[in-house]
Design an enzyme around this catalytic site. Sequence first.
Site, PDB file in Angstrom:
ATOM      1  N   ARG A 151     -71.363  25.444  48.942  1.00  0.00           N
ATOM      2  CA  ARG A 151     -72.084  25.995  50.093  1.00  0.00           C
ATOM      3  C   ARG A 151     -73.274  26.848  49.644  1.00  0.00           C
ATOM      4  O   ARG A 151     -74.325  26.846  50.285  1.00  0.00           O
ATOM      5  CB  ARG A 151     -71.130  26.824  50.959  1.00  0.00           C
ATOM      6  CG  ARG A 151     -70.041  25.993  51.616  1.00  0.00           C
ATOM      7  CD  ARG A 151     -69.220  26.810  52.572  1.00  0.00           C
ATOM      8  NE  ARG A 151     -68.412  27.807  51.884  1.00  0.00           N
ATOM      9  CZ  ARG A 151     -67.181  27.616  51.442  1.00  0.00           C
ATOM     10  NH1 ARG A 151     -66.620  26.427  51.590  1.00  0.00           N
ATOM     11  NH2 ARG A 151     -66.502  28.577  50.855  1.00  0.00           N
ATOM     12  N   GLU A 166     -70.543  32.840  50.390  1.00  0.00           N
ATOM     13  CA  GLU A 166     -70.325  34.191  49.869  1.00  0.00           C
ATOM     14  C   GLU A 166     -71.496  34.713  49.032  1.00  0.00           C
ATOM     15  O   GLU A 166     -71.688  35.916  48.889  1.00  0.00           O
ATOM     16  CB  GLU A 166     -69.044  34.233  49.029  1.00  0.00           C
ATOM     17  CG  GLU A 166     -67.759  34.018  49.799  1.00  0.00           C
ATOM     18  CD  GLU A 166     -67.362  35.193  50.682  1.00  0.00           C
ATOM     19  OE1 GLU A 166     -68.142  36.158  50.778  1.00  0.00           O
ATOM     20  OE2 GLU A 166     -66.270  35.137  51.269  1.00  0.00           O
ATOM     21  N   GLY A 214     -61.993  29.600  38.956  1.00  0.00           N
ATOM     22  CA  GLY A 214     -62.410  28.555  38.024  1.00  0.00           C
ATOM     23  C   GLY A 214     -63.336  27.573  38.713  1.00  0.00           C
ATOM     24  O   GLY A 214     -63.735  27.781  39.863  1.00  0.00           O
ATOM     25  N   LYS A 220     -71.503  33.776  40.049  1.00  0.00           N
ATOM     26  CA  LYS A 220     -72.101  32.441  39.965  1.00  0.00           C
ATOM     27  C   LYS A 220     -72.618  31.972  41.315  1.00  0.00           C
ATOM     28  O   LYS A 220     -73.499  31.114  41.386  1.00  0.00           O
ATOM     29  CB  LYS A 220     -71.123  31.442  39.343  1.00  0.00           C
ATOM     30  CG  LYS A 220     -69.767  31.334  40.024  1.00  0.00           C
ATOM     31  CD  LYS A 220     -69.743  30.456  41.260  1.00  0.00           C
ATOM     32  CE  LYS A 220     -68.404  30.539  41.941  1.00  0.00           C
ATOM     33  NZ  LYS A 220     -68.288  29.708  43.159  1.00  0.00           N
TER      34      LYS A 220
END
Length: 306
Positions: free
Chosen positions: A227, A253, A108, A163
């Site tokens: 990040r 990531e 979320g 995302k």
Amino acid sequence: MAIITILGAGAWGSALASLASKNDHEVNLWSRNSCLSLGSVLAVTDVMISAVSMKGVMATVEKVREVKLKDNAIIVTATKGLDAATNFTPSRIWYDAFPERALVVISGPNLSQEIVQGLPTATVSASSDLAAARRVQDIFSSEVFRVYVNSDPLGTELGGTLKNVFAIASGVCDGLQLGINARSALLTRALPEMIRVGVRLGAQVETFYGLSGLGDLLATCSSPLSRNYRVGYGLAQGKSLDEVLIELQSTAEGVNTTNVLIDLAKKQGIEVPVSTQVYRLINGMITPEQAIAALMERSLKTEKHG
């Protein structure tokens, strides 16, 4: 009260530990540097949560397979990413190793620093086993952390994963000072791209309009606490990817996810124009300005949703 073990003592794992502890659960925050053996901890654990980085998922799965889990223990994955070797999501890797276990995905709009500060937010606990999803919901729900349940763990996981790619693009927009209009247009087009990928892989469309899709997209793509946003922002300032990652001193990531996503999209024949430009940018094929120009110069077409 439940006994919970969180694998991974990074920002996200620590935030989850804080939430569960405030609800009076017994929490073990385990990492490779822990004094206790993994086997001794997991033998009494009711809910095991994997909050390791994507590159550590495979190794963590193998470590857990070497020990005995408590009967009926629930496995929760809180990792957002795609495995470079298999293109699998974390939940697919965990499921393949423990097909008999209840498996839950948490995802979320959850920026770790805000959670630690006690600021309010919400998340999704998703599983094909709704009883397990509700158990996790009960463990973490509080007056500042609202947990919703759904039955689409893949969509929930992919929303949180994809995302990160768009957060890099959003950071580029802001780093180039292109304005709110440009960022809004970018994110509006990012959502159907996310949906195209998710639906092709078997997720439900509706999931991407919820907290783990649109909600996480908005949070991650508009905050310097992200990040991945900072990766894009740094690239827009003329820094190399290596320089940006050194400055972050933590995992972004979205970089790995972008590379894996493009490989996956090519295999599946999925159109991913925004992700393609992010891929070209992080691999040094184009400049930030050229990435934006490439998106603006695409052929004119009718707006489509979903």
